[in-house]
Design an enzyme around this catalytic site. Structure first.
Site, PDB file in Angstrom:
ATOM      1  N   CYS A  70     -12.691  -1.994  -0.421  1.00  0.00           N
ATOM      2  CA  CYS A  70     -13.060  -1.286  -0.767  1.00  0.00           C
ATOM      3  C   CYS A  70     -11.924  -0.189   0.488  1.00  0.00           C
ATOM      4  O   CYS A  70     -12.738   0.300   1.014  1.00  0.00           O
ATOM      5  CB  CYS A  70     -13.822  -0.328  -0.736  1.00  0.00           C
ATOM      6  SG  CYS A  70     -14.108   1.046  -1.615  1.00  0.00           S
ATOM      7  N   ASN A  71     -11.179   0.579  -0.698  1.00  0.00           N
ATOM      8  CA  ASN A  71     -10.387   1.339   1.113  1.00  0.00           C
ATOM      9  C   ASN A  71     -11.206   2.867   1.264  1.00  0.00           C
ATOM     10  O   ASN A  71     -11.572   2.980   2.305  1.00  0.00           O
ATOM     11  CB  ASN A  71      -9.472   2.425   0.110  1.00  0.00           C
ATOM     12  CG  ASN A  71      -8.222   1.339   0.112  1.00  0.00           C
ATOM     13  OD1 ASN A  71      -7.422   0.369  -1.534  1.00  0.00           O
ATOM     14  ND2 ASN A  71      -7.317   1.220   0.725  1.00  0.00           N
ATOM     15  N   THR A  72     -11.953   3.045   0.823  1.00  0.00           N
ATOM     16  CA  THR A  72     -12.793   4.277   0.287  1.00  0.00           C
ATOM     17  C   THR A  72     -14.005   3.948   1.724  1.00  0.00           C
ATOM     18  O   THR A  72     -14.308   4.532   2.319  1.00  0.00           O
ATOM     19  CB  THR A  72     -13.643   5.140  -0.474  1.00  0.00           C
ATOM     20  OG1 THR A  72     -12.823   5.603  -1.409  1.00  0.00           O
ATOM     21  CG2 THR A  72     -14.818   5.967  -0.242  1.00  0.00           C
ATOM     22  N   CYS A 177      -6.195   2.798  -3.613  1.00  0.00           N
ATOM     23  CA  CYS A 177      -7.508   2.499  -4.260  1.00  0.00           C
ATOM     24  C   CYS A 177      -7.929   0.755  -4.674  1.00  0.00           C
ATOM     25  O   CYS A 177      -6.525   0.925  -5.784  1.00  0.00           O
ATOM     26  CB  CYS A 177      -8.410   3.460  -5.050  1.00  0.00           C
ATOM     27  SG  CYS A 177      -9.736   2.933  -6.094  1.00  0.00           S
ATOM     28  N   HIS A 179      -9.297   0.002  -6.513  1.00  0.00           N
ATOM     29  CA  HIS A 179      -9.035  -0.351  -8.226  1.00  0.00           C
ATOM     30  C   HIS A 179      -8.395  -0.205  -9.060  1.00  0.00           C
ATOM     31  O   HIS A 179      -7.620  -0.852 -10.465  1.00  0.00           O
ATOM     32  CB  HIS A 179      -9.949   0.551  -8.940  1.00  0.00           C
ATOM     33  CG  HIS A 179     -11.805   0.445  -8.265  1.00  0.00           C
ATOM     34  ND1 HIS A 179     -12.368   0.661  -7.460  1.00  0.00           N
ATOM     35  CD2 HIS A 179     -12.589   0.951  -9.568  1.00  0.00           C
ATOM     36  CE1 HIS A 179     -13.823   0.804  -7.415  1.00  0.00           C
ATOM     37  NE2 HIS A 179     -13.707   1.381  -8.739  1.00  0.00           N
TER      38      HIS A 179
END
Length: 274
Positions: A70-72, A177, A179
């Site tokens: 997950c980049n965040t 991201c 996703h």
């Protein structure tokens, strides 16, 4: 050997698929957070708290490595997570594949969540690896959420909006991201012919295996896939079945390579700085 992967939603599917393809004997523990999703629009303290809670549960369940696909979450809390769990448990994060895109000498755009787009971490990554080339930062509000819900109509709207804001000279688009690779064909259709997409899923999976000293591809027996949903035992949500990699993981077999990569997307082999 158990490897845990942590994300708020379906962003972990691609990296999980690569691990299942490269080392199917590993036991995989997938920790999703539907109660707290999406992380991309949450505060830093919220994301950090949810990430640490999931990581602690993973270690209690015997995880010998923690992957944050997950980049965040990576840009928000990877350093703190490593300080807490390493060196006993390796922690592998995910960053946009800016370095690989910059190596092609083409115009670059990074599509990411609002939080990742505005992060100092992404700014440093671009400064360090874009070779001085201008990089368009394209926030994609609503896209990760649409993907998590399997809502392809909403995803198409978010993709069209991001494509309008992507400069025409950007023929390399970094999917910032985790996703977004799930809708890579739809993203490509919205961009000019010849655009190349870059994502980090394969590189993160291979980096995980290097950290575990398991660099040779294996064809041995199948490990288990366990799913935890905001701390509760469960199954992959039905929305995951919208995507080929989700269906393959639900079937619990080895994920075929052709599901994970296409001729029009590049998954960089060299692991990013994670």
């Amino acid at each position: 050997m158990t490897v845990a992967l942590i994300d708020s939603g379906f962003g972990l599917l691609s990296t999980t698929g690569w691990l299942r393809h490269l080392a199917p004997e590993l036991d995989l523990l997938l920790l999703l957070d539907p109660d707290g999703a999406p992380w991309g629009s949450r505060t830093a303290s919220f994301v950090t708290d949810r990430l640490f809670t999931a990581a602690q549960l993973a270690v209690q369940r015997g995880a010998e490595a923690i992957v944050v696909p997950c980049n965040t979450a990576t840009v928000t809390a990877i350093d703190a997570l490593r300080e807490r769990f390493e060196p006993r448990v390796p922690v592998i994060g995910t960053v946009p594949a800016v370095k690989s895109a910059a190596a092609t000498g083409q115009g670059i755009a990074v599509w990411a969540t609002v939080r990742t787009t505005s992060s100092d971490y992404q700014d440093r990554l671009i400064a360090d690896y874009a070779n001085g080339r201008p990089v368009a930062r394209v926030a994609c509000p609503g896209l990760a959420e649409a993907i998590d819900h399997g809502n392809m109509a909403a995803a198409a709207e978010a993709i069209a909006d991001a494509a309008k804001r992507t400069p025409q000279n950007c023929d390399s688009v970094v999917l910032g991201c985790t996703h977004y690779p799930l809708v890579a064909p739809e993203i490509l259709q919205s961009l000019p012919t010849g655009t190349t997409l870059y994502d980090s899923a394969e590189a993160v999976a291979r980096q995980t295996l290097r950290r575990l000293d398991r660099t040779r591809e294996s064809h041995s027996t199948m490990g288990s896939i366990d799913v935890v949903l905001s701390g509760r035992h469960g199954d992959l949500p039905t929305g995951a079945h919208v995507y080929p990699v989700g269906r393959a993981l639900a079937a619990a077999g080895r994920v075929p390579r052709e599901i994970l990569i296409s001729a029009t997307t590049r998954s960089p082999m060299a692991a990013p700085a994670i």
